[in-house]
Write a protein that holds these residues in place. Structure first.
Motif, PDB file in Angstrom:
ATOM      1  N   ASP A 146       0.835  -1.212   0.000  1.00  0.00           N
ATOM      2  CA  ASP A 146       0.000   0.000   0.000  1.00  0.00           C
ATOM      3  C   ASP A 146       0.868   1.260   0.000  1.00  0.00           C
ATOM      4  OD1 ASP A 146      -2.215  -1.461  -0.040  1.00  0.00           O
ATOM      5  OD2 ASP A 146      -2.809  -1.148   2.073  1.00  0.00           O
TER       6      ASP A 146
ATOM      7  N   LYS B 179       2.355   1.851  -3.365  1.00  0.00           N
ATOM      8  CA  LYS B 179       1.353   2.325  -4.334  1.00  0.00           C
ATOM      9  C   LYS B 179       1.100   3.828  -4.175  1.00  0.00           C
ATOM     10  CE  LYS B 179      -1.560  -1.611  -5.494  1.00  0.00           C
ATOM     11  NZ  LYS B 179      -2.722  -2.356  -4.979  1.00  0.00           N
ATOM     12  N   THR B 180       0.839   4.195  -2.923  1.00  0.00           N
ATOM     13  CA  THR B 180       0.555   5.635  -2.715  1.00  0.00           C
ATOM     14  C   THR B 180       1.768   6.478  -3.105  1.00  0.00           C
ATOM     15  OG1 THR B 180       1.141   5.345  -0.408  1.00  0.00           O
ATOM     16  CG2 THR B 180      -1.203   5.487  -0.905  1.00  0.00           C
TER      17      THR B 180
ATOM     18  N   ASP C  47       1.617   9.432  -5.798  1.00  0.00           N
ATOM     19  CA  ASP C  47       2.053  10.784  -5.397  1.00  0.00           C
ATOM     20  C   ASP C  47       3.105  11.339  -6.337  1.00  0.00           C
ATOM     21  OD1 ASP C  47       0.356  10.910  -3.389  1.00  0.00           O
ATOM     22  OD2 ASP C  47       1.802  10.716  -1.749  1.00  0.00           O
TER      23      ASP C  47
END
Lengths: 170, 168
Positions: free
Chosen positions: B150, B153-154, B158
């Motif tokens: 996670d 991914k972020t 970004d």
């Protein structure tokens, strides 16, 4: 807070101060002394001069005051014993060696020397140093109106002298 | 040649209506060797003004006045200090105290720890599992990996977003 530097802020004003002192005293050695005195005095008082707008104007004011003090001192020495005033020695004949050969310039020099001190100083600051009325008023501590009136009188008198030569010859 | 302009300037000069700049023009005009006869009489005045503006002191004046200034300077030796310069020794002392106390605290801390803690126990006899069943261990492992996924991914989203903004 401004940190004055003697060599860069004060010393470059020496010739201008000398010329004004000479214009008032009409004596080279005296003017040189006054210039030196002015520079040293201003330098020793430099910490009190933070709110002075123009160092040059301030120096010229000090210089003029010192020159006038000396002039008055000499004039007092010329009083005769019985108290009747006699003429001050005519220092106007002491002229820069460059000018010696040019009689025309000598004539103008003597003409200017005959003006009263205030008119002479104003005429000098305007016509030789190229200062504005505002600056001259600041240096002399008088109003701009006063500067104009005195300058007008000085120039009118010089014009009259020129007219005399034109009409009758020297 | 027409000298109307100069004649006009001269008239205004006598009436004190000329500016500093216009008076300079007059001086420059009269600086020429040849001036028309009817104006020549005034040449001496402006020649004198120009000549006087260049009068100066002799070279040895500087040496004399500088010597006098240095003399008074060594006698007084008064120098103007700014607030930060005046407080500089204080800052230095404060910094020295801070360094010494930090070192002292660090030393104290490490002494205390070495005195109280028993250190790591590497013996096999003392070993015990963190989880009761292999399944529980696997579950927590997967949980950690998903968490990392996670995060990555972020981070990718970004960075794509920010490159878009900077691309604009």
């Amino acid at each position: 807070m401004k940190d004055w530097d003697f060599r860069y802020d004060l010393l470059p004003l020496k010739d201008k101060l000398f010329r004004l002192a000479y214009r008032i005293t009409l004596h080279t050695a005296e003017a040189e002394d006054i210039t030196q005195d002015t520079l040293i005095r201003v330098w020793n008082k430099r910490h009190e001069l933070e709110d002075v707008r123009s160092l040059e104007a301030y120096c010229l004011t000090v210089c003029r005051n010192l020159a006038n003090d000396r002039r008055e001192l000499h004039e007092a020495q010329n009083l005769s014993l019985d108290g009747t005033p006699c003429d001050a020695p005519d220092n106007a004949d002491e002229i820069d060696s460059r000018m010696e050969r040019d009689e025309r310039l000598q004539w103008v020099h003597r003409l200017m020397a005959k003006l009263p001190e205030k008119q002479r100083a104003i005429l000098h600051l305007r016509d030789i140093e190229g200062h504005s009325y505002h600056e001259i008023a600041d240096i002399l501590g008088v109003s701009e109106e006063q500067v104009k009136v005195n300058l007008f009188r000085a120039r009118r008198w010089i014009k009259e002298q020129y007219e005399k030569i034109e009409n009758y010859g020297l | 040649m027409d000298y109307k302009y100069i004649e006009q300037l001269l008239e205004r000069y006598w009436d004190c209506e000329t500016s500093v700049e216009e008076e300079r023009i007059l001086r420059d005009f009269f600086a020429q060797a040849e001036v028309p006869a009817h104006l020549a009489v005034h040449k001496s005045l402006f020649d004198y003004q120009r000549a006087e503006a260049t009068v100066g002191l002799s070279d040895d004046f500087d040496a004399r006045v500088l010597a006098q200034v240095e003399q008074t300077e060594t006698a007084v030796r008064a120098r103007r200090l700014t607030l930060s310069r005046r407080l500089r020794p204080l800052f230095r002392a404060a910094a020295a105290v801070a360094i010494v106390s930090l070192l002292g605290m660090a030393a104290q801390h490490s002494f205390k720890r070495s005195a109280t803690s028993e250190g790591w126990d590497y013996s096999v006899a003392g070993y015990s599992d963190s989880y009761s069943t292999p399944q529980a261990a696997l579950d927590s492992c997967i949980k950690v990996l998903e968490f990392v996924q996670d995060g990555l991914k972020t981070a990718v989203v970004d960075s794509a977003h920010s490159s878009k903004i900077s691309g604009k």
